[in-house]
Design a protein around this motif. Sequence first.
Motif, short mmCIF file in Angstrom:
data_model
loop_
_atom_site.label_atom_id
_atom_site.label_comp_id
_atom_site.label_asym_id
_atom_site.label_seq_id
_atom_site.Cartn_x
_atom_site.Cartn_y
_atom_site.Cartn_z
N SER A 1 0.84 -1.19 0.00
CA SER A 1 0.00 0.00 0.00
C SER A 1 0.88 1.25 0.00
CB SER A 1 -0.93 0.00 1.22
OG SER A 1 -0.22 -0.22 2.43
N TYR B 1 0.94 5.61 0.88
CA TYR B 1 0.33 6.67 1.66
C TYR B 1 0.94 8.01 1.30
CZ TYR B 1 -1.20 2.58 4.10
OH TYR B 1 -1.76 1.36 4.37
N ALA C 1 -2.98 13.95 8.79
CA ALA C 1 -3.08 12.50 8.82
C ALA C 1 -2.65 11.91 7.49
CB ALA C 1 -4.53 12.10 9.12
N PRO C 2 -1.88 10.83 7.50
CA PRO C 2 -1.55 10.15 6.24
C PRO C 2 -2.83 9.72 5.52
CG PRO C 2 -0.16 9.34 8.02
CD PRO C 2 -1.23 10.19 8.65
N LEU D 1 -4.41 7.05 2.53
CA LEU D 1 -4.22 5.86 1.71
C LEU D 1 -4.45 6.19 0.24
CD1 LEU D 1 -3.84 2.74 1.47
CD2 LEU D 1 -6.32 2.54 1.82
N TRP E 1 3.35 -5.52 9.83
CA TRP E 1 3.53 -4.68 8.64
C TRP E 1 4.87 -3.97 8.73
CZ3 TRP E 1 -1.13 -6.04 10.41
CH2 TRP E 1 -2.14 -6.29 9.49
N PHE F 1 6.88 -0.37 6.98
CA PHE F 1 6.78 0.81 6.14
C PHE F 1 8.10 1.07 5.42
CE2 PHE F 1 2.78 2.99 6.74
CZ PHE F 1 2.28 2.44 7.90
N VAL G 1 0.49 3.43 14.46
CA VAL G 1 1.68 3.75 13.69
C VAL G 1 2.31 4.98 14.33
CG1 VAL G 1 2.54 4.52 11.42
CG2 VAL G 1 0.71 2.80 11.55
N TRP H 1 5.29 1.05 11.80
CA TRP H 1 4.19 0.26 12.32
C TRP H 1 4.52 -0.16 13.75
CZ3 TRP H 1 4.24 -4.88 13.95
CH2 TRP H 1 2.98 -5.40 14.28
N ASN I 1 -7.88 -0.61 9.91
CA ASN I 1 -7.40 -1.54 8.88
C ASN I 1 -8.45 -1.79 7.81
OD1 ASN I 1 -5.49 -2.14 11.19
ND2 ASN I 1 -4.69 -3.49 9.60
N THR I 2 -7.97 -1.96 6.60
CA THR I 2 -8.80 -2.43 5.50
C THR I 2 -8.09 -3.66 4.94
OG1 THR I 2 -9.93 -1.85 3.45
CG2 THR I 2 -7.80 -0.82 3.82
N ILE I 3 -8.14 -3.88 3.66
CA ILE I 3 -7.54 -5.08 3.09
C ILE I 3 -6.02 -4.98 3.18
CG2 ILE I 3 -7.42 -6.56 1.05
CD1 ILE I 3 -10.10 -5.26 0.18
N PHE I 4 -5.48 -5.37 4.35
CA PHE I 4 -4.04 -5.35 4.62
C PHE I 4 -3.43 -3.97 4.38
CE2 PHE I 4 -3.45 -9.81 5.48
CZ PHE I 4 -4.50 -10.42 4.81
N ALA I 5 -4.23 -2.95 4.65
CA ALA I 5 -3.76 -1.57 4.56
C ALA I 5 -4.49 -0.75 5.62
CB ALA I 5 -4.01 -1.01 3.16
N PHE I 6 -4.25 0.54 5.64
CA PHE I 6 -4.81 1.40 6.68
C PHE I 6 -5.55 2.55 6.00
CE2 PHE I 6 -2.08 -1.21 8.98
CZ PHE I 6 -0.79 -1.12 8.46
N ASP I 7 -6.91 2.53 6.07
CA ASP I 7 -7.65 3.46 5.23
C ASP I 7 -8.13 4.71 5.94
OD1 ASP I 7 -10.96 1.87 5.09
OD2 ASP I 7 -9.48 2.02 6.72
N TRP J 1 -7.14 7.35 9.18
CA TRP J 1 -6.12 7.71 10.16
C TRP J 1 -6.60 8.87 11.03
CZ3 TRP J 1 -0.64 6.17 9.74
CH2 TRP J 1 -0.40 5.25 8.70
N GLY J 2 -6.15 8.88 12.26
CA GLY J 2 -6.38 10.03 13.11
C GLY J 2 -5.34 11.10 12.84
#
Lengths: 110, 117
Positions: A36, A38, A45-46, A48, A99, A101, B37, B47, B99-105, B107-108
Motif C-alpha cells: 500500500s 500513503y 493524517a496520512p 491511503l 507490517w 513501512f 503507527v 508500524w 485496517n482495510t484489506i491489509f492496509a490502513f484506510d 487515520w487520526g
Amino acid sequence: QSALTQPPSASGSPGQSVTISCTGSSSDVGGYNYVSWYQHHPGKAPKLMIYAVNKRPSGVPDRFSGSKSGNAASLTVSGLQTEDEADYYCSSFAGSSTWVFGTGTKVTVL
Amino acid sequence: EVQLLESGGGLVQPGGSLRLSCAASGFTFSRNAMTWVRQAPGKGLEWVSFIYSDNGATTYADSVKGRFTLSSDNSRDTLYLQMNSLRAEDTAVYYCAKNTIFAFDIWGQGTMVTVSS
C-alpha cells in the motif's frame, strides 16, 4: 522488521510523471500482494492512495497507480499537480499480522 | 463521518508510562481491526501494533514488544495503547488507523509523545 527502501526524494514539473520505488524482500513485498502507498502532508493524517499493489480507494484520482515486480513495488503519479507535493510511504504486509513501512520519499513539484 | 481521534500524549520521563486513547466514530468499531503507527521527529512512519476485531489478538513491532500493550473497548468504541518503560526513542507522533484489506484506510490526526527528563 527492516524498513523498506525508498529514494529520499523525487521531483517533476507540473504535468509530468514521477515514479517512486519501494524495495523489500521475499518476506514482505515479494511474499504478498499487499503493498500500500500513503500520501503524508506534514502535520496532517496520512492518506491511503493505493492498496493491494494497484487498487485505488474511492476518491483517489486515477493519476495515481501502483505496480509490483518481485521484491520491488512502485507508485507512479502522472500529470503532477502542485497538491501532490508531499511525503509518500510504501507499506507491505510482512506475515503474522505485522507490517513494515518504507523509508519515505519527498516528492517536490518544481 | 468516519473519524479517529487520538488523545493522551504528553511529556513523560524515561522509564515512565503513558496510555494513549483512540476514539472511533462513523463506522462499526467492533468489526474492524485497528493499528497504531508512529513517526519520530524527522523520521518515517513505523508500524507499532495491531489488534484483531474478532478475538482481540494483538501483534507488536519488535521495538515495543514487552513494553506496549494494545487493547480495545468495544462498548466505548475506543482503542488503547498502554506504553510502559518508555525510552527516548519512543518520542514520536502516534497515529491510530483503521485496517482495510491489509492496509490502513482511515487515520487520526495523531498525538505527540515526548520522552525526556
